[in-house]
Motif scaffolding. Structure first.
Motif, PDB file in Angstrom:
ATOM      1  N   TYR A 122       4.787  -8.684  14.595  1.00  0.00           N
ATOM      2  CA  TYR A 122       3.763  -8.913  13.582  1.00  0.00           C
ATOM      3  C   TYR A 122       3.769  -7.772  12.575  1.00  0.00           C
ATOM      4  O   TYR A 122       3.777  -6.592  12.947  1.00  0.00           O
ATOM      5  N   ALA A 123       3.777  -8.111  11.313  1.00  0.00           N
ATOM      6  CA  ALA A 123       3.668  -7.111  10.250  1.00  0.00           C
ATOM      7  C   ALA A 123       2.477  -7.488   9.376  1.00  0.00           C
ATOM      8  O   ALA A 123       2.432  -8.599   8.832  1.00  0.00           O
ATOM      9  N   ASP A 124       1.493  -6.583   9.260  1.00  0.00           N
ATOM     10  CA  ASP A 124       0.330  -6.905   8.442  1.00  0.00           C
ATOM     11  C   ASP A 124       0.676  -6.764   6.964  1.00  0.00           C
ATOM     12  O   ASP A 124       1.783  -6.373   6.581  1.00  0.00           O
ATOM     13  N   LYS A 125      -0.284  -7.093   6.104  1.00  0.00           N
ATOM     14  CA  LYS A 125      -0.015  -7.152   4.672  1.00  0.00           C
ATOM     15  C   LYS A 125       0.365  -5.790   4.098  1.00  0.00           C
ATOM     16  O   LYS A 125       1.234  -5.684   3.226  1.00  0.00           O
ATOM     17  N   ARG A 126      -0.270  -4.728   4.558  1.00  0.00           N
ATOM     18  CA  ARG A 126       0.081  -3.399   4.065  1.00  0.00           C
ATOM     19  C   ARG A 126       1.488  -3.009   4.499  1.00  0.00           C
ATOM     20  O   ARG A 126       2.248  -2.410   3.727  1.00  0.00           O
ATOM     21  N   LYS A 127       1.849  -3.329   5.726  1.00  0.00           N
ATOM     22  CA  LYS A 127       3.195  -3.043   6.209  1.00  0.00           C
ATOM     23  C   LYS A 127       4.235  -3.761   5.357  1.00  0.00           C
ATOM     24  O   LYS A 127       5.265  -3.182   4.969  1.00  0.00           O
ATOM     25  N   LEU A 128       3.982  -5.024   5.049  1.00  0.00           N
ATOM     26  CA  LEU A 128       4.918  -5.795   4.240  1.00  0.00           C
ATOM     27  C   LEU A 128       5.009  -5.243   2.815  1.00  0.00           C
ATOM     28  O   LEU A 128       6.098  -5.176   2.233  1.00  0.00           O
ATOM     29  N   ALA A 129       3.859  -4.844   2.255  1.00  0.00           N
ATOM     30  CA  ALA A 129       3.878  -4.258   0.913  1.00  0.00           C
ATOM     31  C   ALA A 129       4.661  -2.955   0.905  1.00  0.00           C
ATOM     32  O   ALA A 129       5.528  -2.733   0.044  1.00  0.00           O
ATOM     33  N   ASP A 130       4.376  -2.080   1.866  1.00  0.00           N
ATOM     34  CA  ASP A 130       5.058  -0.785   1.929  1.00  0.00           C
ATOM     35  C   ASP A 130       6.563  -0.948   2.130  1.00  0.00           C
ATOM     36  O   ASP A 130       7.372  -0.279   1.482  1.00  0.00           O
TER      37      ASP A 130
END
Length: 331
Positions: A122-130
């Motif tokens: 699982y990758a949250d939205k901040r992880k995906l943005a970063d």
């Protein structure tokens, strides 16, 4: 098999202040929204019946025997970054690439979202943005700001603030009725031109030191537009501010606009649009205008040679819309 759906974005105010060279010294902010036009990435492990080990289908088809052979830079570097192998990747989209809507960043976000899901992580939205910022700006060494990756990941109508410590995503708190009126008063037209935004972004990046005053003025308009949206101020002021920020943006780099774009813009203003801007880095793509309801037909007629694209705001950001995890053992 994994399928992700990632929205495209339109940036209203603050473009250029999301370059690290600027915001790390002066701070930065943008107001942007995602809308209901998307890119779709289908990712699955490739069955071992072929004389190639991975296949990538986008505007062209690449069939390769090693990751290093992949010519698409974002796919190649993302596969290396997350140690992905033996894949079939298929890309589809509602709107064309290189058109000022953050399409390359939406692709990067959707691709990474699919990769993590395929790995069962699982990758949250901040992880995906970063990670997508790191992918495009570091691994692929592409010039540009960082707002597009954040918008595509988080979704919605937001004010995004940038500083030396990172960024914050602040949803614009606005009544459903006012948000609907804003949406209805915006018209999107495809100019038919397309370009590689990174080519123009290089010029913008180089001009930052010389155009600091322009960018500070552009930054100041973000708070002014936020005040218009979140208060009882006449919403038409939003359109007038769009006109002002577009004129400021044109002063940053000569390639941002063209004679043809200027002619189209002037036609729309004369037909009744209160303001507008070219979306993205500049040079072509989509023109956005703020138009009152009784002037819409006049603007549409004035720009009758352009494709009008109706749209609605969206709030979801990138999503996994199909998840069928696979048990797969590498050779």
């Amino acid at each position: 098999m994994i399928i992700t759906r990632t929205p495209f974005r339109m940036s209203f105010f603050g473009g250029g202040t999301d370059f690290p060279e600027f915001y790390q010294q002066h701070g930065g902010a943008v107001i942007s929204t995602t809308f209901d036009k998307y890119c779709y990435l289908t990712v699955r492990h490739l069955p071992r019946f072929f004389d190639y080990t991975s296949q990538i289908v986008y505007a062209r088809t690449e069939s390769v025997k090693s990751v290093d052979e992949i010519e698409h830079p974002a796919v190649r570097e993302a596969m290396k970054y997350l140690d992905m192998r033996e894949l079939r990747i298929t890309y589809d989209a509602d709107l064309p690439a290189r058109s000022g809507l953050g399409t390359s960043s939406s692709f990067a976000v959707g691709l990474l979202n699919a990769f993590y899901a395929l790995k069962g992580k699982y990758a949250d939205k901040r992880k995906l943005a970063d990670d997508s910022i790191y992918l495009e700006r570091v691994l692929c060494a592409e010039s540009g700001g960082v707002q597009d990756q954040i918008a595509a990941s988080f979704g919605g109508l937001n004010r995004i603030r940038f500083g030396s410590g990172g960024y914050d995503v602040e949803p614009v708190i606005i009544s459903p009725e006012r948000k609907k009126k804003l949406n209805e008063n915006l018209m999107l037209f495809f100019t038919g031109f397309s370009r590689f935004s990174s080519d123009i972004q290089k010029g913008t990046q180089a001009a930052i030191k010389d155009k600091t005053k322009n960018l500070l003025d552009i930054l100041g308009l973000v708070d002014e537009a936020y005040r218009v949206l979140t208060s009882k101020t006449d919403l038409n002021e939003f359109g007038r501010l769009l006109d002002y920020t577009w004129k400021l943006k044109k002063g940053i780099e000569s390639k941002i606009s063209t004679d043809g774009i200027d002619i189209l813009y002037d036609k729309a203003i004369k037909a009744g649009a209160l303001g507008g801007k070219l979306l993205g880095a500049g040079g072509g793509g989509f023109l956005l205008f703020y138009v009152e309801a009784d002037k819409k037909e006049s603007v549409r007629e004035a720009l009758d040679g352009l494709l009008h694209v109706p749209f609605e705001f969206e709030n979801g950001g990138t999503k996994v819309i199909h998840y069928s995890p696979e048990i797969y053992e590498f050779k």
